[in-house]
Scaffold this motif. Structure first.
Motif, PDB file in Angstrom:
ATOM      1  N   GLY A   1       0.778  -1.235   0.000  1.00  0.00           N
ATOM      2  CA  GLY A   1       0.000   0.000   0.000  1.00  0.00           C
ATOM      3  C   GLY A   1       0.806   1.278   0.000  1.00  0.00           C
ATOM      4  N   MET A   2       2.095   1.189  -0.312  1.00  0.00           N
ATOM      5  CA  MET A   2       2.914   2.406  -0.359  1.00  0.00           C
ATOM      6  C   MET A   2       2.472   3.255  -1.545  1.00  0.00           C
ATOM      7  SD  MET A   2       6.694   1.022   0.670  1.00  0.00           S
ATOM      8  CE  MET A   2       7.399   2.655   0.646  1.00  0.00           C
ATOM      9  N   PRO A   3       2.210   4.529  -1.307  1.00  0.00           N
ATOM     10  CA  PRO A   3       1.707   5.401  -2.386  1.00  0.00           C
ATOM     11  C   PRO A   3       2.815   5.822  -3.352  1.00  0.00           C
ATOM     12  CG  PRO A   3       2.011   6.666  -0.387  1.00  0.00           C
ATOM     13  CD  PRO A   3       2.316   5.230  -0.034  1.00  0.00           C
ATOM     14  N   SER A   4       2.395   6.301  -4.508  1.00  0.00           N
ATOM     15  CA  SER A   4       3.321   6.893  -5.469  1.00  0.00           C
ATOM     16  C   SER A   4       2.733   8.226  -5.916  1.00  0.00           C
ATOM     17  CB  SER A   4       3.521   5.980  -6.678  1.00  0.00           C
ATOM     18  OG  SER A   4       2.425   6.080  -7.559  1.00  0.00           O
ATOM     19  N   ILE A   5       3.461   8.941  -6.740  1.00  0.00           N
ATOM     20  CA  ILE A   5       2.971  10.226  -7.254  1.00  0.00           C
ATOM     21  C   ILE A   5       1.735  10.030  -8.117  1.00  0.00           C
ATOM     22  CG2 ILE A   5       3.553  12.140  -8.807  1.00  0.00           C
ATOM     23  CD1 ILE A   5       6.391  11.980  -7.673  1.00  0.00           C
ATOM     24  N   VAL A   6       1.725   8.957  -8.920  1.00  0.00           N
ATOM     25  CA  VAL A   6       0.573   8.686  -9.782  1.00  0.00           C
ATOM     26  C   VAL A   6      -0.649   8.397  -8.920  1.00  0.00           C
ATOM     27  CG1 VAL A   6      -0.370   7.132 -11.544  1.00  0.00           C
ATOM     28  CG2 VAL A   6       2.000   7.902 -11.689  1.00  0.00           C
ATOM     29  N   GLY A   7      -0.462   7.621  -7.871  1.00  0.00           N
ATOM     30  CA  GLY A   7      -1.527   7.360  -6.920  1.00  0.00           C
ATOM     31  C   GLY A   7      -2.573   6.364  -7.360  1.00  0.00           C
TER      32      GLY A   7
ATOM     33  N   GLU B   1       1.503   3.905 -13.550  1.00  0.00           N
ATOM     34  CA  GLU B   1       1.939   3.603 -12.177  1.00  0.00           C
ATOM     35  C   GLU B   1       3.254   2.835 -12.191  1.00  0.00           C
ATOM     36  OE1 GLU B   1       1.538   3.610  -7.951  1.00  0.00           O
ATOM     37  OE2 GLU B   1       0.511   4.753  -9.490  1.00  0.00           O
ATOM     38  N   ILE B   2       3.367   1.846 -13.058  1.00  0.00           N
ATOM     39  CA  ILE B   2       4.599   1.059 -13.146  1.00  0.00           C
ATOM     40  C   ILE B   2       5.757   1.949 -13.582  1.00  0.00           C
ATOM     41  CG2 ILE B   2       5.791  -0.777 -14.420  1.00  0.00           C
ATOM     42  CD1 ILE B   2       3.032  -2.249 -14.469  1.00  0.00           C
ATOM     43  N   ARG B   3       5.525   2.770 -14.603  1.00  0.00           N
ATOM     44  CA  ARG B   3       6.590   3.643 -15.084  1.00  0.00           C
ATOM     45  C   ARG B   3       7.061   4.608 -13.991  1.00  0.00           C
ATOM     46  NH1 ARG B   3       7.651   3.368 -20.552  1.00  0.00           N
ATOM     47  NH2 ARG B   3       6.131   2.164 -21.750  1.00  0.00           N
ATOM     48  N   GLU B   4       6.135   5.148 -13.215  1.00  0.00           N
ATOM     49  CA  GLU B   4       6.511   6.053 -12.119  1.00  0.00           C
ATOM     50  C   GLU B   4       7.310   5.314 -11.062  1.00  0.00           C
ATOM     51  OE1 GLU B   4       7.230   8.761  -9.280  1.00  0.00           O
ATOM     52  OE2 GLU B   4       6.626   9.177 -11.325  1.00  0.00           O
ATOM     53  N   ARG B   5       6.824   4.160 -10.653  1.00  0.00           N
ATOM     54  CA  ARG B   5       7.484   3.417  -9.585  1.00  0.00           C
ATOM     55  C   ARG B   5       8.847   2.874 -10.011  1.00  0.00           C
ATOM     56  NH1 ARG B   5       4.285   1.729  -5.045  1.00  0.00           N
ATOM     57  NH2 ARG B   5       2.183   2.571  -5.188  1.00  0.00           N
ATOM     58  N   MET B   6       9.066   2.697 -11.302  1.00  0.00           N
ATOM     59  CA  MET B   6      10.340   2.181 -11.819  1.00  0.00           C
ATOM     60  C   MET B   6      11.239   3.300 -12.346  1.00  0.00           C
ATOM     61  SD  MET B   6      10.508  -1.104 -11.355  1.00  0.00           S
ATOM     62  CE  MET B   6      11.811  -1.572 -12.496  1.00  0.00           C
ATOM     63  N   SER B   7      10.865   4.540 -12.129  1.00  0.00           N
ATOM     64  CA  SER B   7      11.594   5.658 -12.739  1.00  0.00           C
ATOM     65  C   SER B   7      13.028   5.819 -12.235  1.00  0.00           C
ATOM     66  CB  SER B   7      10.818   6.962 -12.557  1.00  0.00           C
ATOM     67  OG  SER B   7      10.717   7.295 -11.186  1.00  0.00           O
ATOM     68  N   GLY B   8      13.388   5.173 -11.164  1.00  0.00           N
ATOM     69  CA  GLY B   8      14.760   5.246 -10.670  1.00  0.00           C
ATOM     70  C   GLY B   8      15.707   4.291 -11.362  1.00  0.00           C
ATOM     71  N   ASN B   9      15.191   3.515 -12.306  1.00  0.00           N
ATOM     72  CA  ASN B   9      16.009   2.563 -13.052  1.00  0.00           C
ATOM     73  C   ASN B   9      16.016   2.951 -14.524  1.00  0.00           C
ATOM     74  OD1 ASN B   9      14.926   0.939 -10.596  1.00  0.00           O
ATOM     75  ND2 ASN B   9      16.731  -0.146 -11.298  1.00  0.00           N
ATOM     76  N   LEU B  10      17.191   3.288 -15.016  1.00  0.00           N
ATOM     77  CA  LEU B  10      17.325   3.726 -16.401  1.00  0.00           C
ATOM     78  C   LEU B  10      17.803   2.590 -17.298  1.00  0.00           C
ATOM     79  CD1 LEU B  10      19.081   7.159 -15.805  1.00  0.00           C
ATOM     80  CD2 LEU B  10      16.637   6.664 -15.954  1.00  0.00           C
ATOM     81  N   CYS B  11      17.335   2.628 -18.552  1.00  0.00           N
ATOM     82  CA  CYS B  11      17.752   1.664 -19.567  1.00  0.00           C
ATOM     83  C   CYS B  11      18.232   2.453 -20.768  1.00  0.00           C
ATOM     84  CB  CYS B  11      16.585   0.753 -19.959  1.00  0.00           C
ATOM     85  SG  CYS B  11      16.969  -0.339 -21.343  1.00  0.00           S
ATOM     86  N   ARG B  12      19.522   2.395 -21.039  1.00  0.00           N
ATOM     87  CA  ARG B  12      20.089   3.146 -22.160  1.00  0.00           C
ATOM     88  C   ARG B  12      19.608   2.609 -23.503  1.00  0.00           C
ATOM     89  NH1 ARG B  12      26.348   4.044 -21.390  1.00  0.00           N
ATOM     90  NH2 ARG B  12      25.944   5.183 -23.307  1.00  0.00           N
TER      91      ARG B  12
END
Length: 156
Positions: free
Chosen positions: A115-121, A129-140
């Motif tokens: 139940g941890m919230p994200s910016i998308v909510g 939601e997935i893209r926001e929660r995974m935004s700290g991982n970059l793929c070149r």
């Protein structure tokens, strides 16, 4: 500390990062040194089930903790469901970020389930939601669509 289910005794200087301890002292090459500044996510591991950037963590902070790297998420010869989904959905190209992406996704799914919230909510794991929660991982290489599809499959 316990690493991938094994008790490990490390004698490290207080300034050694968890990433360097895992790679240089234990020979675990799954976590990668990308930016070494916590910006790319290639070094993501799980500490007591919570995803962290190993390059920003001091190894001594994790004494007594359970550390899981990509080498430790499979069950025997069976890949973790996320590993298998990444293969099915082409969630990687060069593979450099993949171990961090998968470890981050494991942690992210646990965060969402708790139940941890994200910016998308969003309550459900939508693509946004997935893209926001995974935004700290970059793929070149730009394998984001496959990464999102793999996570969506496992989440459902």
């Amino acid at each position: 500390m316990r690493v991938n289910g094994l008790d490990e005794k490390l004698d490290v200087e207080p300034w050694v990062s968890l990433l360097d301890a895992l790679r240089e002292r234990l020979g675990l090459t799954g976590p990668k040194k990308g930016c070494d500044q916590g910006a790319c996510g290639a070094c993501t591991v799980l500490a007591d089930g919570v995803r962290i950037n190993a390059c920003l963590a001091l190894a001594v902070q994790y004494a007594g903790k359970e550390i899981t790297t990509i080498e430790g998420i499979a069950t025997g010869d069976e890949p973790h469901p996320l590993q298998a989904a990444f293969v099915r959905h082409d969630g990687f190209q060069c593979g450099y970020c993949t171990s961090g992406q998968i470890c981050s996704a494991v942690g992210m799914l646990a965060e969402h389930a708790a139940g941890m919230p994200s910016i998308v909510g969003a309550e459900e794991l939508s693509e946004a939601e997935i893209r926001e929660r995974m935004s700290g991982n970059l793929c070149r290489c730009g394998a984001y669509n496959g990464i999102v599809d793999a996570i969506k499959e496992v989440a459902s």
